[in-house]
Design a protein around this motif. Structure first.
Motif, PDB file in Angstrom:
ATOM      1  N   ALA A 223     -48.227   7.482 -12.106  1.00  0.00           N
ATOM      2  CA  ALA A 223     -46.805   7.263 -12.352  1.00  0.00           C
ATOM      3  C   ALA A 223     -46.418   7.695 -13.759  1.00  0.00           C
ATOM      4  O   ALA A 223     -45.352   8.291 -13.981  1.00  0.00           O
ATOM      5  CB  ALA A 223     -46.462   5.790 -12.131  1.00  0.00           C
TER       6      ALA A 223
ATOM      7  N   GLU B   8     -46.363  11.536 -13.937  1.00  0.00           N
ATOM      8  CA  GLU B   8     -45.257  12.135 -13.203  1.00  0.00           C
ATOM      9  C   GLU B   8     -43.894  11.642 -13.671  1.00  0.00           C
ATOM     10  O   GLU B   8     -42.871  12.009 -13.093  1.00  0.00           O
ATOM     11  CB  GLU B   8     -45.413  11.842 -11.697  1.00  0.00           C
TER      12      GLU B   8
ATOM     13  N   LEU C 197     -42.640   8.501 -13.562  1.00  0.00           N
ATOM     14  CA  LEU C 197     -42.049   7.634 -12.547  1.00  0.00           C
ATOM     15  C   LEU C 197     -41.867   6.192 -13.004  1.00  0.00           C
ATOM     16  O   LEU C 197     -41.249   5.395 -12.294  1.00  0.00           O
ATOM     17  CB  LEU C 197     -42.936   7.641 -11.290  1.00  0.00           C
TER      18      LEU C 197
ATOM     19  N   ARG D 168     -38.530   4.682 -12.934  1.00  0.00           N
ATOM     20  CA  ARG D 168     -37.844   4.716 -11.645  1.00  0.00           C
ATOM     21  C   ARG D 168     -38.494   3.805 -10.608  1.00  0.00           C
ATOM     22  O   ARG D 168     -37.870   3.439  -9.613  1.00  0.00           O
ATOM     23  CB  ARG D 168     -37.808   6.155 -11.111  1.00  0.00           C
TER      24      ARG D 168
ATOM     25  N   VAL E 175     -42.673   6.886  -3.772  1.00  0.00           N
ATOM     26  CA  VAL E 175     -42.102   8.182  -4.163  1.00  0.00           C
ATOM     27  C   VAL E 175     -41.225   8.747  -3.047  1.00  0.00           C
ATOM     28  O   VAL E 175     -40.116   9.254  -3.290  1.00  0.00           O
ATOM     29  CB  VAL E 175     -43.231   9.159  -4.530  1.00  0.00           C
TER      30      VAL E 175
END
Length: 373
Positions: free
Chosen positions: A116, A119, A121, A124, A89
């Motif tokens: 993940a 959030e 994520l 990404r 992160v």
């Protein structure tokens, strides 16, 4: 200084022989040193330990600054990303072009995936389940960040793991964070650090139980001591293990150093602690001088404390080489203490897979009773 410490005996519930362990039931804020099992080299972490790491601002600031300098525009591999994917992160936030995060422990990977997903994520960060030594990357990455550092710097296999990453997973010019880890040794006296006696800090028993389960039974684990500083070291200090992650990374070593007592006192072993440079020009994280999730480790050399005077010398041999798993090191220490009373010698092994219980007086006192059931 003597603290008011509350001791009790508890029986740990694991398969095999039953045994009692002495427990320190003092409060967190008692001001006394805390004894922990140093078991980061084994796959046993709990929520409390992850909370410690996430909230460790000494460590976090050093990593963030290194990532701020090095991650922009690069592709990044985060080895051992952990529950909170901290450095993956942070690398994204610093401007990394692409991040791959790897986690080998099943439960930790599950928690990382949930974090993940929660959030947002997963689109990404390429989150992978497995050990870095068993994955492949195409193309290779331009930077590697990791925190496979132990209380003894190389105890979690950092040398072998990151040497493998350098060979197979990164470009030739890739930068590694951290940059350098040095383990130092200094003579100390466990009996004087814990003048009222010692017991494992109560909140550490979950880790101790996990370690014994992973290792197949109770054994003399490496001892970590939190809440002490340089006053616990009676001698000068010398480096015994140097891990150059952006240089000549050695997976085995053999050194002899001379430690000289700086004041009168007693010695029964050595403390080992790390200084960790995340970048070449940044200040190191120091596990003896700062309160961080790493702690000094104690290794016994003599069964009972030996009186020393300022100027007395402990000659310390320090050796390490990969264990039978090819990743984690086995350590071996030997000491020769020369005083006015003569010469005393002692040795102690810190293997990756320790066997046997109550092999030294310090462990006999921590594990007072063992019985077959």
């Amino acid at each position: 200084m003597r603290w008011s410490i509350v001791f009790a005996q508890r029986r740990l519930e694991i398969p095999g022989p039953s045994f009692d362990v002495v427990v320190d039931e003092s409060d967190w804020d008692s001001g006394s040193p805390q004894l922990w099992p140093s078991v980061g080299m084994h796959p046993c972490y709990d929520e409390m330990l992850y909370d410690f790491m996430t909230m460790d601002e000494v460590r976090n600031l050093a990593y963030r600054e290194a990532l701020r300098q090095l991650a922009p525009g690069r592709t990044v591999l985060d080895i051992g990303t952990g529950r909170d994917l901290n450095w993956a992160v942070e690398a994204l936030g610093a401007g990394a072009r692409r991040v791959t995060a790897v986690e080998g422990m099943d439960e930790t990977y599950r928690m990382a995936w949930e974090h993940a997903e929660r959030e947002g994520l997963l689109d990404r960060i390429d989150l992978r389940h497995g050990w870095s030594t068993e994955i492949s990357l195409d193309p290779r990455v331009e930077m590697c960040v990791s925190e496979v550092i132990g209380d003894i710097g190389g105890a979690e296999g950092a040398a072998a793991i990151l040497a493998d990453a350098r060979r197979r997973l990164t470009t030739p010019e890739a930068m590694f964070v951290p940059h350098l880890c040095v383990t130092f040794a200094g003579a100390a006296c466990f009996a004087d650090i814990f003048p009222s006696g010692a017991g494992f800090f109560a909140d550490s028993l979950d880790l101790l139980t996990q370690a014994f389960t992973v290792l197949g039974g109770p054994c003399d684990v490496l001892l970590g001591i939190s809440g002490i500083g340089p006053e616990a070291v009676i001698s000068d200090h010398k480096p015994v293990e140097v891990l150059e992650f952006n240089g000549n990374l050695a997976v085995e070593g053999d050194s002899t150093v001379t430690l000289t007592a700086q004041r009168d006192g007693r010695v029964d072993g050595v403390l080992l602690w790390i200084q960790l440079w995340c970048s070449p020009d940044g200040p190191p994280v120091d596990s003896l001088h700062e309160r961080t999730n790493w702690m000094p480790a104690y290794v016994p050399l003599f069964d009972e404390p030996r009186e020393v005077a300022a100027g007395d010398v402990l000659t310390l041999g320090f050796r390490y080489k990969p264990s039978d798993d090819g990743i984690h090191p086995d350590y071996s220490l030997s000491g020769s203490l020369r005083t006015a009373q003569g010469v005393a010698t002692g040795e102690h092994d810190v293997p990756y897979r320790p066997v046997g219980l109550r092999g030294r007086p310090v462990y006999e006192r921590l594990f007072p009773t063992v019985s077959e059931e």
